[in-house]
Design a protein around this motif. Structure first.
Motif, PDB file in Angstrom:
ATOM      1  N   GLY A 109      14.977  61.516  16.608  1.00  0.00           N
ATOM      2  CA  GLY A 109      15.705  60.940  17.736  1.00  0.00           C
ATOM      3  C   GLY A 109      15.511  61.712  19.020  1.00  0.00           C
ATOM      4  O   GLY A 109      15.291  61.131  20.092  1.00  0.00           O
ATOM      5  N   LEU A 110      15.567  63.031  18.946  1.00  0.00           N
ATOM      6  CA  LEU A 110      15.369  63.850  20.145  1.00  0.00           C
ATOM      7  C   LEU A 110      13.952  63.715  20.684  1.00  0.00           C
ATOM      8  O   LEU A 110      13.744  63.707  21.900  1.00  0.00           O
ATOM      9  CB  LEU A 110      15.677  65.315  19.831  1.00  0.00           C
ATOM     10  CG  LEU A 110      17.154  65.669  19.654  1.00  0.00           C
ATOM     11  CD1 LEU A 110      17.300  67.124  19.234  1.00  0.00           C
ATOM     12  CD2 LEU A 110      17.933  65.413  20.939  1.00  0.00           C
ATOM     13  N   GLY A 111      12.980  63.620  19.776  1.00  0.00           N
ATOM     14  CA  GLY A 111      11.604  63.461  20.229  1.00  0.00           C
ATOM     15  C   GLY A 111      11.395  62.173  20.999  1.00  0.00           C
ATOM     16  O   GLY A 111      10.717  62.152  22.030  1.00  0.00           O
ATOM     17  N   VAL A 112      12.001  61.103  20.513  1.00  0.00           N
ATOM     18  CA  VAL A 112      11.861  59.811  21.191  1.00  0.00           C
ATOM     19  C   VAL A 112      12.632  59.803  22.504  1.00  0.00           C
ATOM     20  O   VAL A 112      12.123  59.358  23.539  1.00  0.00           O
ATOM     21  CB  VAL A 112      12.342  58.673  20.268  1.00  0.00           C
ATOM     22  CG1 VAL A 112      12.385  57.353  21.030  1.00  0.00           C
ATOM     23  CG2 VAL A 112      11.430  58.549  19.063  1.00  0.00           C
ATOM     24  N   GLY A 116       9.330  61.049  24.350  1.00  0.00           N
ATOM     25  CA  GLY A 116       8.543  59.842  24.108  1.00  0.00           C
ATOM     26  C   GLY A 116       8.888  58.685  25.014  1.00  0.00           C
ATOM     27  O   GLY A 116       7.997  58.080  25.633  1.00  0.00           O
ATOM     28  N   ALA A 117      10.175  58.359  25.124  1.00  0.00           N
ATOM     29  CA  ALA A 117      10.575  57.187  25.895  1.00  0.00           C
ATOM     30  C   ALA A 117      10.264  57.317  27.387  1.00  0.00           C
ATOM     31  O   ALA A 117       9.656  56.409  27.976  1.00  0.00           O
ATOM     32  CB  ALA A 117      12.060  56.899  25.676  1.00  0.00           C
ATOM     33  N   PRO A 118      10.649  58.408  28.060  1.00  0.00           N
ATOM     34  CA  PRO A 118      10.314  58.486  29.489  1.00  0.00           C
ATOM     35  C   PRO A 118       8.824  58.562  29.761  1.00  0.00           C
ATOM     36  O   PRO A 118       8.335  57.981  30.737  1.00  0.00           O
ATOM     37  CB  PRO A 118      11.036  59.755  29.960  1.00  0.00           C
ATOM     38  CG  PRO A 118      11.323  60.535  28.731  1.00  0.00           C
ATOM     39  CD  PRO A 118      11.497  59.542  27.645  1.00  0.00           C
ATOM     40  N   MET A 119       8.062  59.264  28.911  1.00  0.00           N
ATOM     41  CA  MET A 119       6.625  59.332  29.109  1.00  0.00           C
ATOM     42  C   MET A 119       5.980  57.964  28.902  1.00  0.00           C
ATOM     43  O   MET A 119       5.114  57.546  29.684  1.00  0.00           O
ATOM     44  CB  MET A 119       6.010  60.353  28.149  1.00  0.00           C
ATOM     45  CG  MET A 119       6.347  61.796  28.462  1.00  0.00           C
ATOM     46  SD  MET A 119       5.492  62.388  29.936  1.00  0.00           S
ATOM     47  CE  MET A 119       3.823  62.519  29.321  1.00  0.00           C
ATOM     48  N   ALA A 120       6.394  57.257  27.853  1.00  0.00           N
ATOM     49  CA  ALA A 120       5.855  55.917  27.624  1.00  0.00           C
ATOM     50  C   ALA A 120       6.223  54.973  28.763  1.00  0.00           C
ATOM     51  O   ALA A 120       5.405  54.144  29.186  1.00  0.00           O
ATOM     52  CB  ALA A 120       6.376  55.370  26.291  1.00  0.00           C
ATOM     53  N   THR A 121       7.445  55.111  29.274  1.00  0.00           N
ATOM     54  CA  THR A 121       7.853  54.288  30.413  1.00  0.00           C
ATOM     55  C   THR A 121       6.977  54.564  31.621  1.00  0.00           C
ATOM     56  O   THR A 121       6.501  53.630  32.288  1.00  0.00           O
ATOM     57  CB  THR A 121       9.325  54.571  30.763  1.00  0.00           C
ATOM     58  OG1 THR A 121      10.156  54.259  29.635  1.00  0.00           O
ATOM     59  CG2 THR A 121       9.763  53.747  31.955  1.00  0.00           C
ATOM     60  N   SER A 208      24.729  64.368  15.576  1.00  0.00           N
ATOM     61  CA  SER A 208      25.146  65.752  15.756  1.00  0.00           C
ATOM     62  C   SER A 208      24.330  66.476  16.820  1.00  0.00           C
ATOM     63  O   SER A 208      24.848  67.336  17.525  1.00  0.00           O
ATOM     64  CB  SER A 208      25.039  66.507  14.424  1.00  0.00           C
ATOM     65  OG  SER A 208      25.895  65.945  13.455  1.00  0.00           O
ATOM     66  N   PHE A 209      23.060  66.138  16.943  1.00  0.00           N
ATOM     67  CA  PHE A 209      22.185  66.869  17.857  1.00  0.00           C
ATOM     68  C   PHE A 209      21.886  66.116  19.155  1.00  0.00           C
ATOM     69  O   PHE A 209      21.479  66.726  20.135  1.00  0.00           O
ATOM     70  CB  PHE A 209      20.860  67.197  17.158  1.00  0.00           C
ATOM     71  CG  PHE A 209      20.959  68.313  16.165  1.00  0.00           C
ATOM     72  CD1 PHE A 209      20.716  69.615  16.532  1.00  0.00           C
ATOM     73  CD2 PHE A 209      21.311  68.057  14.850  1.00  0.00           C
ATOM     74  CE1 PHE A 209      20.805  70.655  15.620  1.00  0.00           C
ATOM     75  CE2 PHE A 209      21.406  69.075  13.926  1.00  0.00           C
ATOM     76  CZ  PHE A 209      21.154  70.380  14.305  1.00  0.00           C
ATOM     77  N   THR A 210      22.035  64.815  19.162  1.00  0.00           N
ATOM     78  CA  THR A 210      21.748  64.018  20.357  1.00  0.00           C
ATOM     79  C   THR A 210      23.016  63.875  21.179  1.00  0.00           C
ATOM     80  O   THR A 210      24.025  63.352  20.703  1.00  0.00           O
ATOM     81  CB  THR A 210      21.219  62.636  19.971  1.00  0.00           C
ATOM     82  OG1 THR A 210      20.088  62.781  19.129  1.00  0.00           O
ATOM     83  CG2 THR A 210      20.831  61.859  21.222  1.00  0.00           C
ATOM     84  N   THR A 211      22.991  64.337  22.410  1.00  0.00           N
ATOM     85  CA  THR A 211      24.150  64.286  23.287  1.00  0.00           C
ATOM     86  C   THR A 211      23.937  63.237  24.375  1.00  0.00           C
ATOM     87  O   THR A 211      22.830  62.729  24.585  1.00  0.00           O
ATOM     88  CB  THR A 211      24.386  65.657  23.948  1.00  0.00           C
ATOM     89  OG1 THR A 211      23.255  65.990  24.781  1.00  0.00           O
ATOM     90  CG2 THR A 211      24.560  66.738  22.889  1.00  0.00           C
ATOM     91  N   VAL A 212      25.006  62.933  25.072  1.00  0.00           N
ATOM     92  CA  VAL A 212      24.924  61.981  26.188  1.00  0.00           C
ATOM     93  C   VAL A 212      24.033  62.535  27.298  1.00  0.00           C
ATOM     94  O   VAL A 212      23.324  61.786  27.980  1.00  0.00           O
ATOM     95  CB  VAL A 212      26.334  61.676  26.714  1.00  0.00           C
ATOM     96  CG1 VAL A 212      26.282  60.728  27.909  1.00  0.00           C
ATOM     97  CG2 VAL A 212      27.202  61.072  25.609  1.00  0.00           C
ATOM     98  N   ALA A 213      24.047  63.865  27.455  1.00  0.00           N
ATOM     99  CA  ALA A 213      23.208  64.479  28.486  1.00  0.00           C
ATOM    100  C   ALA A 213      21.729  64.228  28.214  1.00  0.00           C
ATOM    101  O   ALA A 213      20.946  64.039  29.164  1.00  0.00           O
ATOM    102  CB  ALA A 213      23.481  65.981  28.559  1.00  0.00           C
TER     103      ALA A 213
END
Length: 282
Positions: A109-112, A116-121, A208-213
């Motif tokens: 999840g953190l990788g995407v 991943g998501a901003p770079m792909a965008t 647990s590891f993915t935050t809103v920030a």
């Protein structure tokens, strides 16, 4: 066999020629960067002025936004699926070796989300969006439509650049959210189907590891990348010259420069966020 040797006079002259060409290239690059920065400031200030005076071209903005969505939505889904699968498989193999299968949701999840998501965008907007904008403005430039706007006292920045800038800034975070959703779902399906991870442990580690920030940083990066892409494309398109060949060169330059700018800026943002917002438990 006879040998050809350069005279002593040719050596210094050749060196001066190389030095002059290198200096001209560096100077041209700096001047181009300066014009792009000036265009960016003019567009931002003009957009604020148009918004305050109620002269913002909302219909043109929506038209440009819809065009960007139509050329990037399906490629975004097609790119997000294999990306989520690759991250899940590669990271899953490493985590399985370490005996920490329950952390696959967090790492995938953190990788995407963070990379991943901003770079792909940015790459999608730089490939499809920037090429379309540069081709449109470049064709207008070589047909002397831009000169006609100047003659009539109409600012090309307000008429053409600002609507495309706002449309790109609006579409970028939406495309980023779409890639995050598809990428995370694809990684989840691979994790529970091929990595023998239970759904509960996957989502527990993800939460647990993915935050809103992390999500906000991803969205901000997507907006920054979209802004860079549209400014490079508009600057290249408005300065196209030399007929159809010039338009093709403008499109090619806009795509290449957009990708390079995205990579450099992403590296800088990643370093800054790693220092001030390190990964931690939510």
């Amino acid at each position: 066999m006879p040998t050809i040797t350069a005279s002593p006079e040719q050596g210094p002259g050749f060196s001066r020629l190389i030095s002059r060409n290198f200096s001209d290239t560096i100077g041209s690059a700096i001047r181009t960067l300066g014009r792009t920065v000036v265009l960016a400031f003019s567009s931002v200030l003009g957009a604020c002025a148009d918004l305050g005076s109620g002269r913002l071209q909302w219909r043109e903005i929506l038209t440009q936004a819809w065009r960007l969505v139509t050329v990037t939505a399906i490629p975004a889904i097609l790119m997000a699926v294999p990306f989520g699968v690759i991250v899940s498989v590669q990271v899953g193999n490493l985590i399985h070796t370490l005996g920490a299968d329950s952390l696959l949701g967090a790492t995938g999840g953190l990788g995407v989300i963070k990379q991943g998501a901003p770079m792909a965008t940015g790459f999608l907007l730089g490939g499809a969006g920037a090429s379309a904008i540069a081709a449109d403005l470049g064709a207008r430039t070589i047909r002397e439509e831009i000169d006609a706007l100047h003659t009539m006292g109409i600012s090309p920045v307000h008429r053409l650049v600002i609507p495309r800038m706002i449309a790109m800034v609006l579409v970028a975070p939406l495309l980023n959210v779409l890639i995050i959703f598809v990428g995370v779902v694809a990684g989840y399906l691979v994790a529970i189907g091929g990595q023998n991870v239970t759904p509960g442990s996957y989502w527990a580690a993800f939460g647990s590891f993915t935050t809103v920030a992390d999500v906000w940083i991803s969205l901000v990066k997507a907006v920054i990348f979209g802004f860079l892409v549209v400014m490079v494309a508009c600057q290249r398109g408005l300065e196209a010259k030399g007929g159809p060949r010039g338009v093709a060169d403008a499109v090619n330059a806009s795509v290449v420069l957009s990708v390079v700018a995205i990579v450099v800026v992403n590296l800088a943002i990643t370093q800054v966020t790693a220092m001030f917002l390190p990964t931690r438990l939510a």
